[in-house]
Design a protein around this motif. Structure first.
Motif, mmCIF file in Angstrom:
data_model
loop_
_atom_site.group_PDB
_atom_site.id
_atom_site.type_symbol
_atom_site.label_atom_id
_atom_site.label_comp_id
_atom_site.label_asym_id
_atom_site.label_seq_id
_atom_site.Cartn_x
_atom_site.Cartn_y
_atom_site.Cartn_z
ATOM 1 N N MET A 618 0.843 -1.199 0.000
ATOM 2 C CA MET A 618 0.000 0.000 0.000
ATOM 3 C C MET A 618 0.872 1.242 0.000
ATOM 4 S SD MET A 618 -1.158 -0.418 3.986
ATOM 5 C CE MET A 618 -2.279 0.957 4.113
ATOM 6 N N MET A 619 0.362 2.288 -0.600
ATOM 7 C CA MET A 619 1.132 3.531 -0.593
ATOM 8 C C MET A 619 0.214 4.728 -0.410
ATOM 9 S SD MET A 619 2.356 4.648 -4.450
ATOM 10 C CE MET A 619 3.313 6.007 -3.788
ATOM 11 N N ASP A 620 0.840 5.845 -0.139
ATOM 12 C CA ASP A 620 0.112 7.105 0.029
ATOM 13 C C ASP A 620 0.123 7.835 -1.310
ATOM 14 O OD1 ASP A 620 -0.917 9.547 0.678
ATOM 15 O OD2 ASP A 620 0.467 9.977 2.331
ATOM 16 N N GLY A 621 -1.009 7.848 -1.969
ATOM 17 C CA GLY A 621 -1.097 8.533 -3.258
ATOM 18 C C GLY A 621 -1.835 9.855 -3.158
ATOM 19 N N SER A 622 -1.922 10.379 -1.949
ATOM 20 C CA SER A 622 -2.784 11.553 -1.735
ATOM 21 C C SER A 622 -2.294 12.815 -2.421
ATOM 22 C CB SER A 622 -2.902 11.835 -0.232
ATOM 23 O OG SER A 622 -3.265 10.674 0.459
ATOM 24 N N THR A 623 -1.019 12.849 -2.800
ATOM 25 C CA THR A 623 -0.514 14.097 -3.378
ATOM 26 C C THR A 623 -0.948 14.296 -4.829
ATOM 27 O OG1 THR A 623 1.521 13.013 -4.101
ATOM 28 C CG2 THR A 623 1.544 14.011 -1.915
ATOM 29 N N LEU A 624 -1.450 13.254 -5.456
ATOM 30 C CA LEU A 624 -1.945 13.422 -6.823
ATOM 31 C C LEU A 624 -2.947 14.563 -6.863
ATOM 32 C CD1 LEU A 624 -2.685 9.784 -8.049
ATOM 33 C CD2 LEU A 624 -0.782 11.271 -8.697
ATOM 34 N N GLY A 625 -2.833 15.401 -7.868
ATOM 35 C CA GLY A 625 -3.797 16.472 -8.001
ATOM 36 C C GLY A 625 -5.156 15.913 -8.357
ATOM 37 N N LYS A 626 -6.201 16.482 -7.773
ATOM 38 C CA LYS A 626 -7.554 15.993 -8.049
ATOM 39 C C LYS A 626 -8.439 17.181 -8.379
ATOM 40 C CE LYS A 626 -6.532 12.714 -4.442
ATOM 41 N NZ LYS A 626 -5.503 13.611 -3.871
ATOM 42 N N ILE A 627 -9.084 17.098 -9.506
ATOM 43 C CA ILE A 627 -9.918 18.203 -9.953
ATOM 44 C C ILE A 627 -11.311 17.674 -10.251
ATOM 45 C CG2 ILE A 627 -10.233 19.997 -11.702
ATOM 46 C CD1 ILE A 627 -7.149 19.845 -12.140
ATOM 47 N N ASN A 628 -12.267 18.277 -9.586
ATOM 48 C CA ASN A 628 -13.655 17.926 -9.845
ATOM 49 C C ASN A 628 -14.154 18.783 -11.012
ATOM 50 O OD1 ASN A 628 -16.688 18.326 -9.404
ATOM 51 N ND2 ASN A 628 -16.211 16.607 -8.039
ATOM 52 N N VAL A 629 -14.699 18.108 -12.022
ATOM 53 C CA VAL A 629 -15.172 18.801 -13.221
ATOM 54 C C VAL A 629 -16.672 18.548 -13.316
ATOM 55 C CG1 VAL A 629 -14.898 19.034 -15.716
ATOM 56 C CG2 VAL A 629 -12.947 18.341 -14.307
ATOM 57 N N ARG A 630 -17.441 19.603 -13.205
ATOM 58 C CA ARG A 630 -18.863 19.412 -13.027
ATOM 59 C C ARG A 630 -19.644 20.368 -13.916
ATOM 60 N NH1 ARG A 630 -21.421 17.380 -7.970
ATOM 61 N NH2 ARG A 630 -19.434 17.480 -6.908
ATOM 62 N N GLY A 631 -20.689 19.852 -14.517
ATOM 63 C CA GLY A 631 -21.537 20.703 -15.341
ATOM 64 C C GLY A 631 -21.955 19.969 -16.596
ATOM 65 N N ILE A 721 -5.305 5.956 -1.284
ATOM 66 C CA ILE A 721 -4.438 4.847 -0.886
ATOM 67 C C ILE A 721 -4.505 3.745 -1.940
ATOM 68 C CG2 ILE A 721 -3.911 3.143 0.912
ATOM 69 C CD1 ILE A 721 -5.583 4.934 2.845
ATOM 70 N N PRO A 722 -3.486 3.655 -2.805
ATOM 71 C CA PRO A 722 -3.419 2.488 -3.684
ATOM 72 C C PRO A 722 -3.100 1.229 -2.862
ATOM 73 C CG PRO A 722 -2.097 4.300 -4.548
ATOM 74 C CD PRO A 722 -2.456 4.633 -3.132
ATOM 75 N N LEU A 723 -3.907 0.213 -3.106
ATOM 76 C CA LEU A 723 -3.730 -1.069 -2.428
ATOM 77 C C LEU A 723 -3.438 -2.055 -3.551
ATOM 78 C CD1 LEU A 723 -4.169 -2.515 0.386
ATOM 79 C CD2 LEU A 723 -6.513 -2.944 -0.381
ATOM 80 N N VAL A 724 -2.241 -2.593 -3.537
ATOM 81 C CA VAL A 724 -1.686 -3.214 -4.747
ATOM 82 C C VAL A 724 -1.217 -4.636 -4.460
ATOM 83 C CG1 VAL A 724 0.155 -3.047 -6.457
ATOM 84 C CG2 VAL A 724 -0.930 -0.967 -5.579
ATOM 85 N N GLY A 725 -1.515 -5.548 -5.379
ATOM 86 C CA GLY A 725 -0.939 -6.870 -5.281
ATOM 87 C C GLY A 725 -1.990 -7.954 -5.351
ATOM 88 N N PRO A 726 -1.552 -9.180 -5.597
ATOM 89 C CA PRO A 726 -2.494 -10.290 -5.738
ATOM 90 C C PRO A 726 -3.402 -10.447 -4.523
ATOM 91 C CG PRO A 726 -0.205 -11.033 -6.080
ATOM 92 C CD PRO A 726 -0.154 -9.572 -5.810
ATOM 93 N N ARG A 727 -2.933 -10.080 -3.354
ATOM 94 C CA ARG A 727 -3.777 -10.248 -2.164
ATOM 95 C C ARG A 727 -4.560 -8.983 -1.820
ATOM 96 N NH1 ARG A 727 -2.521 -15.161 0.066
ATOM 97 N NH2 ARG A 727 -4.728 -15.036 0.612
ATOM 98 N N SER A 728 -4.497 -7.971 -2.679
ATOM 99 C CA SER A 728 -5.198 -6.719 -2.346
ATOM 100 C C SER A 728 -6.701 -6.954 -2.227
ATOM 101 C CB SER A 728 -4.907 -5.656 -3.406
ATOM 102 O OG SER A 728 -5.297 -6.105 -4.688
#
Lengths: 956, 414, 108, 204
Positions: A618-631, A721-728
């Motif tokens: 698992m890793m912390d992916g929170s820094t990825l920019g996130k933009i809500n596009v609405r309309g 939080i990416p949760l990665v792997g065969p057992r994810s």
């Protein structure tokens, strides 16, 4: 304790308190209120340092910031280079030494604090002399917000150094009255020890406040030593006074030669007699009060040498009463003495010719060549200057809006004139502010005696001159740079016509004092030598800072951890607790990897990779920019900005997307999820989050304002939080018991809203590793709780937190590019092998048109491929270049491309690299070479996807 | 890593200028070549026109005083460790000329090969830096990658502590890089050009270009019209305005670039340090002053003045890297106007107007290129075709897309 | 540190803004109708006048709105600022003249 | 797996002790977990009217904050407001607003965890802020009810001058910048901390 040159009954220093200091290894004493210069003079020390070029003894020329000579190095309590003794307030324990023009930086860290303060006012007044105080008082009475800054420890300016009277009492009493009234005004702020040094656009004046310097070792550590005031003023009045200028003559640089007005200041402000026997050399009336006041305090004035033929009757009489002889139409031609002036050589000077010389013994030679208004700040404010031939100085001509001078800074050199000008400046400033009131009566002063005009005299011919009168080798123009009249004449002789060229040829005016005493004199000498008017040469430009400012003061509190914001995610404390090492990505701190005790970087990353490929990580992916596009038009906007078609994405599904600039080069990538018919959520790379939002807004607001779409940054609302792997899947099933995690119910590239660890969450089936993976998004407040719950749920499967390094390895094994690492602004989606992500259906999108340019159509573009070193243990350096031959030819060596990413792979059991290689796709299967430490490493070019090419792992 | 002894040491007294520099002639009615712009590039071009091509019926027109523009306002860093072959070609050509320029010009230009460090502060910086080092080495340019402890050996005052906000993770090092004294360089070229009989004409602003049938015939100036066989523009930040006189639109934007000096200090900084990530570059000049530059102001400007926040940031950055500078004092600040192209590489060559030649877009790289571009531009003007070193730097590359994108490697760099 | 008058937030220090270059450069109606040279004009070529210049700025640290300004590139003085929502783009192809006065409807 | 009420942590949840050591002239506390919604709507439109009716408010104009009840409305742009309400109100408010807006064009987005809020009060507030804020915070220039999105030191903030507390200021700061801003605030208070009765050092 007494010092030999204190004048009884004079000065404003506190004689009840004695301060000890050391100069050049000798212990001395002085008093509070002294400067280092005044204390040295009080002890009879004139020789402060030797000059930089010729090593000539130099003394104290002036009493303030204009001092060119008396450079000192502070050694204790903390080393500071290149201060002038005339501006260093004396404190107990001061250790200093004289400098030959070059200072020394301390090797020890400076632990003092520095800070900044913003301030706003209707009117800023610079200078608390008579004009500035009059301006401030008048404005204060009108009720406007006023800031008064003044460089001295106490207000009064020139009044502190004079014996003038205002309203029938000593002028300092008037100063006290004014200050008392200002103290009672809530909207008036008076800042002493504060020097305005820069005038910037829109009324921004920067000032340096020296808050604790005068306390020496007693300075409190929690208080900033110096503070930069950033004062935003509607109106500015520069009541900055004037600087006296010397006259060039032979050996005009010896200790004991001093500006007349400065000697007056030493007497009246500091109670110091700068000499026992003085010769006064002047071209104007202002030296007479100096001569008379010094005579009154006990200095014998051997003679007043007045270059003018006519001396006003008033001064003739006053001098006669004191028994002081005046030699009109005479000049000082030179001096004798080594450590100190011992004799002034005097001669008649008429029709440009010197008469017979005579020596007059003295230990002090006072000089006044006239006064230069202190217009540096006015000029910085884009006020224009004109040359006033009558006084031989540049004076304000046209003032820009909101800026004016008052007092001698504008040429009002008399006390009565300065006071009246100060009141008038307030009136004008108030009028500009649209305010009324604020009229004060101009304080009364003694009637002025009739004066005579200044004789503008830049240099006295040298008696050494030949018939051409060109020898000025001992006539110093810039004392700090050791530049002489000869240097100026050489410059003009070399063909130089611009003062700027002469300045560079001679270095005049480039020193610490910024040419306050030398600049106009140099112009005058150039003009004489070229036979033109000084006005035609113009003044040199005044640039900030008006006084030297310590680097640390300018940096303020933007040091150390406050140098640049540290941005952290909600999970940061956990990472710290668990021993993560961090990578700086923009301002973010991201976990790089989590080494266990004794592990090397390689070992830790291999372990983390292994967990992701064989178990769960698992890793912390929170820094990825996130933009809500609405309309309603959200899909249209995304279709125009991504290379892919986004409007066809179904609600509940996710698509990878690439963005290009108009030049067709990749600028960012990420995922786009369709939240609802009229709502998308897209991710950007960590470093580009702000830039991409701004870029999207630019298109939306300026190009397509008709689109009904709103963009909202939600980067920090979510912890990712990416949760990665065969057992994810097993882990998620435990943490989200209500979620059907099966492939059918929850297929790849889809998302679901659910509950994870009791927290409402959005879970996405996306993978940046090729493994079965989920990305769990929860409101950031719940981040740690969910992270810990996943960690707990995964413990049975050996869940392993991983950082950016492992993320990079995993994605590289699958040839997923990192924008900014595998691209550099010259790479198209096609170059990355991502033609699949470039829509063929859309008529246009940003960047598409550029794809058909000649350069883009070339078949030998650089393309992303993988490289497998023949030796499976050799790790190619990222950045290594690629060549075609196994031996390295003579430079320039043709280069085919470079290694963008390179790793040891646990999954592949070998090293591998990604590279941009010319005609890379066509070269698959070829052997190329990477020069490394003088040899070459053979590498095989392969398709970039090295692991699980069939994509069988993503579904578990 | 090669050991390196800086020479001359900071703190030396500057050598005197010669007793004679140049005449101050009035413009003649006609010249074979008129060079517009009396900065470093214009003067070097004039010199090499005479020296390499025997063309001496030349005027250099300067609207202010010679070398009073960016030549007087730059931070004098000289290096050739650029990323792309095209850039390293012309900059290395220039560096080689620098190495013999003092003898060539018979002028003490104080070229000091004290080395330049370009610091890396992030993992991506390291990748970019190593990429440049590898490319440089294959192009025959001296370049090394240094680990932090090696950085400290080259420049002991750099703070390599891992505890700072953006630790120094390493650096590229070009030992042959260094600094020179800008006025001395410009005056050296000017003096030699003058000695060849070339007219250096100051206070002479070009107000128009005479173009007949697509061919330039002369210039109009504040000192009257001057006929010319060929006209070469070398006006840095003012290039757009001049080109507009010929009806040309250039892909240039002019920006203020600020720099500053401290007072004179005892030798403390033996090399040149540049950091793109924290936006500062600094050397200690021959007399002992610290010379520093920072980032470019973001907006277009011709005012030779910049914004204070840039300097403030620069000081903070300097203290991050060099804590010992805390009590050094900022003595003087100024700004130049740099003309920047979309790919941060210059434009040197022919124009759509016959006999009109263009040299511009050097951004922050102009000073170090002075002899190299003078050499190549003179060749271009004399022969009517580009020298191989400036052949890639055409105006047409913006149409074809064959850019020489030095943003990654040059960024704010100088 | 200049003040820039954001049409919405009033005067703020320039560090709150980002520069967007020349204003009134409309995205071409049909990029595919342009030859490479015309397309390059749109992508890379901008006016660079000495004097008044119509520019785009965005109040990044404030209301996040792009707006147009007329600024003198010699004095750096802002001659006017205006809300670009009042100026809808008219699709006139590549860059029209850069200089226009406040309120004038130009080919943005 | 048993699920208990999940614990929440605000960006400055660990800072109470440090805030408690600030000088008496400045009180700082974090107001965690406030509901925050970004509202985008064209002023004067039918949708805007619907929002106003729904919340019983008038959307405040530029640089103003309105606080009619438990929903505080902060102007953040010409067609943008931040609605701030007590903890836990987002679902209710989103539903009500979206229902009120109906088919008109206006959007509401939950950004509650995007920023945290600091409440500052005490006589030192303006002095401390002046060390990092270039705006004129004199009450005559920036009166109660002002809402300014700007920079404080190097952190983007929305600064609200509160009606009910004469010297009260609220700072809304993005969560990732919160610890930087808190560090800066503590540093800016250093000189007021000791023995000087919170007036700061007078230099004499």
């Amino acid at each position: 304790m007494n010092t030999p040159f204190r004048a009884p009954g004079h000065g404003r220093v506190d004689r009840d308190t004695t301060l000890s200091f050391t100069f050049d290894g000798t212990a001395y004493t002085g008093h509070p209120g002294d400067t280092l210069a005044s204390a040295l003079l009080a002890n009879g020390v004139h020789h402060v340092a030797d000059s930089i070029r010729y090593g000539r003894p130099r003394g104290v020329l002036a009493a303030g910031a204009e001092e060119p000579n008396a450079l000192v190095q502070i050694e204790a309590p903390f080393p500071e280079p290149m201060l002038t003794a005339t501006t260093v307030e004396l404190y107990d324990g001061l250790v200093a030494r004289g400098l030959s023009g070059r200072g020394r930086l301390s090797g020890e860290p400076d632990t003092a604090r520095y800070d900044t303060m913003h301030a706003h006012c209707d009117l800023l007044v610079v200078g608390a002399g008579p004009a500035g105080l009059a301006t401030t008082l008048a404005a204060a009475r009108a009720g406007v917000r006023v800031i008064l800054v003044d460089e001295l420890p106490q207000p009064g300016g020139s009044l502190l150094g004079s014996q003038e009277r205002i309203d029938g009492a000593p002028a300092t009493r008037w100063v006290g009255t004014v200050l008392a009234e200002l103290d009672d005004c809530a909207d008036v702020r008076v800042l002493q020890r504060t020097t305005a040094f820069g005038h910037y656009d829109d009324g921004l004046v920067l000032a340096l406040e020296k808050r604790t310097d005068h306390l020496g070792a007693a300075a409190p550590a929690h208080v900033s030593r110096q503070r930069i005031w950033r004062i935003r003023a509607q109106q500015v009045v520069y009541a900055t006074g004037a600087h006296e200028r010397p006259v060039a003559f032979d050996n005009n640089d010896r200790p004991g030669i001093m500006l007349a007005g400065s000697a007056r200041t030493y007497l009246n402000r500091f109670g110091v007699l700068p000499g026992r026997q003085a010769v006064v050399f002047t071209t104007n009336d202002s030296a007479y009060p100096a001569a008379l006041e010094l005579a009154g305090a006990g200095t014998r004035i051997a003679a007043v040498i007045d270059a003018r033929e006519e001396v006003p009757e008033h001064w003739r009489t006053a001098c006669a009463e004191r028994g002081i002889g005046i030699r009109a139409g005479h000049v000082v031609t030179g001096t004798s003495g080594i450590e100190r002036v011992t004799r002034a050589h005097v001669a008649p000077f008429r029709q440009g010719r010197l008469g017979g010389r005579q020596g007059i013994g003295c230990d002090l030679l006072l000089v006044s060549g006239g006064w230069n208004p202190a217009v540096a700040l006015f000029s910085q404010a884009r006020g224009t200057l004109r040359y006033d031939g009558g006084i031989g100085a540049f004076v304000p001509a046209h003032a820009p809006d909101g800026v004016r001078t008052a007092g001698s800074a504008g040429g009002a050199f008399t006390l009565s004139g300065a006071l009246a000008d100060g009141v008038d400046a307030a009136r004008q400033a108030l009028s500009a502010l649209g305010r009324t009131g604020g009229t004060i009566a101009v304080p009364t002063t003694a009637p002025l005696p009739d004066g005579a005009p200044t004789r503008v005299l830049w240099r006295v011919p040298s008696p050494q001159d030949g018939h051409d009168g060109q020898d000025g080798s001992k006539q110093f123009v810039d004392l700090q740079r050791d530049a002489t009249v000869s240097d100026v004449l050489r410059a003009t002789g070399a063909g130089l016509r611009s003062v700027e060229h002469v300045k560079r040829y001679t270095t005049i005016g480039t020193a610490h004092d910024q040419g306050r005493t030398s600049g106009v004199m140099a112009s005058g000498i150039v003009a004489e030598s070229l036979g033109v008017d000084v006005a035609d040469l113009g003044p040199t430009r005044f640039r900030p800072p008006a006084v030297p400012v310590a680097f640390a003061a300018l940096a303020g509190r933007n040091r150390g951890e406050l140098f640049d914001p540290v941005r952290v995610t909600a999970l940061h404390p956990w990472h710290v607790e668990h021993g993560a090492l961090f990578e700086d990505v923009g301002q973010w701190k991201r976990p790089w990897y989590y080494p266990r005790a004794g592990e090397t970087t390689d070992e830790a990353v291999l372990r983390e990779c292994r967990a992701a490929r064989t178990g769960v990580a698992m890793m912390d992916g929170s820094t990825l920019g996130k933009i809500n596009v609405r309309g309603p038009d959200a899909g249209i906007l995304l279709d125009r900005l991504y290379t892919n078609l986004m409007s066809t994405l179904k609600v509940g599904r996710i698509r990878y997307g690439v963005m290009c600039g108009v030049d067709g080069m990749v600028i960012d990538d990420g995922t786009v999820i369709r939240v609802a018919e009229e709502e998308f959520l897209l991710t950007t790379t960590t470093g580009n989050a702000a830039g991409i939002l701004e870029w999207m807004e630019e298109w939306l607001q300026t190009e397509w304002p008709g689109l009904r779409v709103h963009l909202t940054s939600v980067t920090e609302h979510w912890v990712t939080i990416p949760l990665v792997g065969p057992r994810s899947r097993d882990v998620l099933a435990l943490a989200a018991p209500g979620l059907d995690v099966g492939n059918d119910a929850f297929p790849f590239m889809s998302w679901q809203d659910t509950t994870v660890a009791g927290v409402p969450a959005r879970v996405c089936r996306i993978s940046f590793s090729g493994e079965l993976a989920y990305e769990i998004n929860v409101p950031a407040w719940y981040g740690i709780t969910v992270w810990k719950a996943l960690h707990t749920a995964g413990s049975a499967f050996g869940i392993t937190p991983y950082g950016t390094e492992t993320m990079h390895v995993l994605r590289a094994e699958k040839a997923y590019p990192i924008v900014g690492q595998d691209t550099d602004g010259t790479v198209t989606p096609q170059d990355l092998g991502m033609s699949w992500a470039v829509s063929k259906k859309k008529p246009d999108f940003v960047g598409k048109r550029s794809f058909t340019r000649a350069e883009n159509r070339r078949e030998d573009r650089k393309q992303l491929v993988a490289l497998l070193p023949a030796d499976e243990q050799v790790l190619l350096p990222e950045g290594a270049q690629i060549i075609a031959t196994s031996s390295i030819p003579e430079p320039p060596v043709p280069m085919l491309g470079h290694v963008t990413s390179s790793y040891r792979s646990d999954a592949l059991r070998r090293t591998f690299a990604l590279a941009l290689v010319r005609s890379g796709t066509r070269r698959i299967g070829e052997t190329l070479y990477v020069p490394l430490d003088g040899r070459t490493v053979p590498v095989t070019v392969t398709d970039p996807v090295l692991f699980d090419k069939e994509g069988t792992r993503r579904d578990g | 890593m090669t050991a390196h002894v800086p020479d001359p040491h900071p703190g030396d007294v500057l050598p005197d200028h010669p007793d004679f520099l140049w005449r101050n002639p009035d413009p003649k009615p006609s010249y074979d070549v008129v060079i517009v712009g009396g900065g470093g590039h214009g003067l070097a071009t004039a010199y090499y026109l005479a020296k390499n091509h025997g063309i001496t019926n030349v005027a250099v027109l300067e609207k202010g005083w010679l070398a009073g523009g960016n030549m007087a306002r730059n931070t004098t860093i000289i290096r050739s460790n650029y990323l792309w072959d095209e850039s390293s070609g012309i900059y290395e050509h220039s560096l080689k000329l620098w190495e013999t320029l003092e003898e060539d010009l018979e002028y003490p230009i104080l070229f000091s090969q004290r080395g330049v460090l370009n610091l890396a502060h992030s993992l991506q910086d390291i990748r970019d830096s190593k990429r440049r080092v590898h490319a440089n080495q294959l192009n025959g340019i001296d370049a090394e990658w240094l680990e932090p402890d090696e950085v400290a050996k080259v420049c002991p005052i750099v703070n390599i502590s891992p505890d700072v906000r953006y630790p120094v993770l390493g650096a590229t090092y070009q030992p042959r890089a260094g600094i020179a004294k800008h006025d001395y360089v410009a005056w050296g070229f000017a003096r030699k050009a003058d000695a060849y009989g070339i007219d250096l004409i100051q206070d002479c602003e070009v107000t128009g270009l005479d173009i007949v049938d697509g061919r330039v015939r002369g210039v109009r100036t504040t000192r009257g019209p001057i006929a010319a066989g060929k006209v070469a523009l070398a006006a840095a930040g003012h290039s757009s305005v001049l080109a507009a006189l010929a009806g040309l639109r250039l892909p240039l934007q002019s920006h203020p670039l600020q720099a500053l000096v401290s007072e004179l200090l005892e030798p403390v900084h033996p090399t040149v340090v540049m950091s793109n990530a924290v936006h500062v570059y600094v050397s200690q000049a021959h007399k002992g002053e610290l010379v520093m530059g920072a980032g470019i102001d973001s907006y277009n400007g011709y005012g030779q003045r910049g914004a204070f926040h840039i300097l403030e940031r620069q000081m903070a950055a300097a203290l991050e890297l060099f804590p010992v500078f805390a009590r050094a004092h900022m003595l003087r600040t100024w700004a130049g106007i740099v003309d920047v192209t979309p790919d941060a590489s210059p434009i040197v060559g022919l124009t759509p107007v016959e006999d009109l030649y263009l040299n511009c877009g050097w951004g922050t790289g102009g000073f170090k290129a002075t002899p190299g571009v003078g050499w190549c531009f003179a060749h271009t003007v004399a022969t009517g075709g580009p020298h191989p070193y400036n052949a890639p730097f055409t105006l047409a590359r913006f149409t074809t897309g064959a850019l020489v994108d030095e943003h990654g490697a040059a960024a704010v760099a100088h | 540190m200049q003040l820039i008058a954001c049409p919405w937030c009033g005067e703020r220090e320039e560090i709150e803004f980002h520069y967007g270059g020349q204003a009134h450069i409309a995205y071409p109606d049909d990029p595919y109708a342009l030859d490479d040279e015309q397309w390059a004009q749109y992508v890379f070529f901008r006016d660079n006048p000495k004097g008044p210049f119509a520019e785009r700025w965005v109040h990044s640290a404030g209301c996040r709105r792009w707006f147009n300004a007329l600024r003198d590139t010699v004095t750096h003085e802002f001659l006017s600022v205006h809300d670009n929502r009042a100026e809808r783009p008219s699709r006139t192809g590549t860059a029209p003249a850069a200089q226009h006065a406040e309120g004038q409807e130009a080919g943005r | 797996m048993t699920v208990e009420t999940p614990a929440r942590f605000s960006p400055l949840s660990g800072w109470q002790d440090r805030f408690a050591q600030l000088p008496t002239g400045l009180r700082v506390r974090e107001l965690p977990f406030l509901t925050q919604l970004t509202l985008r709507v064209e002023p004067g439109s039918a949708a805007a009217k619907a929002v106003e009716d729904c919340l019983g408010i008038i959307l405040p104009g530029p640089l103003r904050a309105g606080s009619p009840g438990d929903v505080e409305v902060l102007w953040t742009g010409p067609d943008e407001w931040l609605l701030v309400a007590p903890d836990g109100r987002q679902d209710d408010l989103l539903a009500r607003l979206r229902s009120a807006i109906g088919d008109d064009f206006a959007t509401v987005t939950d950004v509650s965890a995007q920023r945290t809020t600091l409440a500052l009060s005490g006589p030192l507030v303006r002095t401390v802020l002046a060390q990092g804020c270039a705006l004129d915070l004199d009450p005559r220039v920036t009166p109660a009810g002002s809402c300014l999105t700007t920079l404080l030191a190097q952190a983007p903030v929305t600064l609200v001058v509160r009606e009910e507390e004469p010297s009260g200021v609220r700072l809304l700061v993005r969560s990732s910048f919160a610890s930087y801003l808190a560090t800066w605030l503590l540093d800016a208070c250093t000189e007021y901390r000791s023995d000087t009765g919170g007036r700061g050092w007078d230099g004499r």
